[in-house]
Design a protein around this motif. Structure first.
Motif, short mmCIF file in Angstrom:
data_model
loop_
_atom_site.label_atom_id
_atom_site.label_comp_id
_atom_site.label_asym_id
_atom_site.label_seq_id
_atom_site.Cartn_x
_atom_site.Cartn_y
_atom_site.Cartn_z
N TYR A 11 0.86 -1.18 0.00
CA TYR A 11 0.00 0.00 0.00
C TYR A 11 0.90 1.22 0.00
CZ TYR A 11 -4.03 -2.86 1.33
OH TYR A 11 -5.04 -3.79 1.37
N SER A 40 -4.01 -8.87 14.51
CA SER A 40 -4.42 -7.65 13.85
C SER A 40 -3.24 -7.07 13.08
CB SER A 40 -4.92 -6.66 14.90
OG SER A 40 -5.38 -5.50 14.28
N GLY A 41 -3.47 -6.70 11.83
CA GLY A 41 -2.41 -6.11 11.01
C GLY A 41 -1.53 -7.11 10.31
N SER A 42 -1.85 -8.41 10.43
CA SER A 42 -0.98 -9.42 9.81
C SER A 42 -1.24 -9.57 8.31
CB SER A 42 -1.16 -10.77 10.51
OG SER A 42 -2.50 -11.18 10.47
N GLY A 43 -2.30 -8.97 7.81
CA GLY A 43 -2.54 -9.00 6.36
C GLY A 43 -3.74 -9.84 5.92
N LYS A 44 -4.58 -10.26 6.87
CA LYS A 44 -5.71 -11.12 6.54
C LYS A 44 -6.71 -10.44 5.59
CE LYS A 44 -7.01 -11.50 10.83
NZ LYS A 44 -6.07 -10.53 11.44
N SER A 45 -7.12 -9.23 5.94
CA SER A 45 -8.09 -8.53 5.08
C SER A 45 -7.46 -8.19 3.74
CB SER A 45 -8.57 -7.24 5.75
OG SER A 45 -9.31 -7.54 6.91
N THR A 46 -6.19 -7.84 3.76
CA THR A 46 -5.49 -7.55 2.51
C THR A 46 -5.53 -8.76 1.58
OG1 THR A 46 -4.01 -6.09 3.72
CG2 THR A 46 -3.28 -6.79 1.54
N GLN A 90 -15.80 -7.39 6.63
CA GLN A 90 -15.50 -7.27 8.06
C GLN A 90 -16.54 -6.34 8.70
OE1 GLN A 90 -11.40 -6.42 8.71
NE2 GLN A 90 -11.52 -6.76 10.90
#
Ligand code: ATP
Ligand code: MG
Length: 294
Positions: A11, A40-46, A90
């Motif tokens: 990003y 949180s922030g590990s890239g799952k949603s990405t 989410q």
């Protein structure tokens, strides 16, 4: 169904680059129901947004079915999102219309794509247990019921692949169980491939396979010891210990032989950028670098 190799997503903001996925590998078979866990922030949603065609990958390989998401044109991407994937966000409020009924909410995307099928819209709402509530307006439904409307909407285009980002994030554990059971039934009855992102480890016992993501890389994989053992889900208490009781744990090794060693292990042995590795014929042993001591 899904194949990612060395998937990178960067990003770019004004003066900052965030590498959200740093060369991730993942294969998901057709008809599989699996979960992705990670902090949180590990890239799952990405990862999910990339698979869903909402975010463009930066580099590497990523294919879903016949589609190569790195090379896909903008027109093809529209077609891909319309025909191949269903998505549960989410924060699902953004694709629900509060002043329409549950049924109208499911019919809306069908109308937009020119394939209105009223009978199927009703059937979807029955599947998610909302037969009695389908004529209620969205704002008259509870959060868990709204989440089930979102599930029905995600299936309205008859997708081959269903992507769900924290589908049980804001509901109680009873509703969360109900949602997981609906996923399981859909998976068994219509054979749809399902990828669920969660940070709730207790849900992991309800799927065949769990892949853990750490810092934008797949790190550990858990495969259910006995896939037919449905009551196994109940044995899973919260926490990684529960996961290990039902699933076999594996560290992921990529095609060129790289694996990720958990930070705690490295810390415990004070390994920074080098380690010694020995092979004794049966085991590979990684230790702090002896030659550098003293
Ligand atoms: N649109 C964006 N622009 C810039 N950075 C982003 C963007 N989206 C995500 N990131 C960053 O990428 C990294 C991965 O974010 P991501 O949303 O994939 O995490 P996540 O695993 O889904 O976390 P959570 O469990 O909190 O939802 C984070 O460092 C995040 O700040
Ligand atoms: Mg997320």
């Amino acid at each position: 169904m899904i194949h990612c190799e060395g998937l990178v997503k960067i990003y770019k903001t004004d003066d900052l680059e965030v590498v959200a996925l740093q060369g991730l590998n993942l294969t998901v078979n057709k008809g599989e129901m699996m979960a992705i866990i990670g902090n949180s922030g590990s890239g799952k949603s990405t990862l999910l947004n990339t698979l869903g065609g909402l975010d463009r990958p930066s580099a590497g390989q990523v294919t879903v079915g016949k589609w190569d998401l790195l090379k896909i044109t903008d027109e093809q991407l529209v077609q891909y999102k319309r025909d191949t994937v269903g998505f549960i966000w989410q924060n699902n409020a953004r694709n629900l219309l509060p002043y329409l009924t549950a049924l109208e909410n499911v019919e809306m995307p069908m109308m937009l794509s020119g394939k209105l099928d009223r009978a199927y819209a009703r059937q979807l709402l029955e599947w998610v247990g909302l037969k009695e509530r389908m004529h209620n307006k969205l704002h008259q439904l509870s959060g868990g019921e709204q989440q089930r409307v979102a599930m029905a909407i995600s299936l309205s285009n008859r997708p081959e692949l269903l992507l769900a980002d924290e589908p049980t994030g804001s509901v109680d554990s009873r509703t969360s169980d109900m949602i997981m059971d609906i996923f399981r039934r859909l998976n068994q009855e219509i054979g749809i491939t399902i990828v669920i992102v969660t940070h709730d480890l207790s849900l992991a016992g309800k799927v065949d396979r769990v892949v853990a993501i750490r810092d934008g890389l797949t790190s550990t994989e858990f495969i259910k010891r006995n896939p037919n053992l449905d009551q196994a889900a109940e044995e899973v208490s919260r926490g990684i210990g529960g996961l290990q009781s039902v699933h076999e744990e594996y560290v992921v090794v990529d095609r060129v032989g790289r694996l990720q060693i958990p930070k705690d292990y490295l810390g415990a042995l004070n390994i920074k950028d080098k380690a010694s590795m020995e092979f004794d014929g049966e085991r590979i042993i990684i230790t702090a670098p002896k030659s550098l001591e003293g």
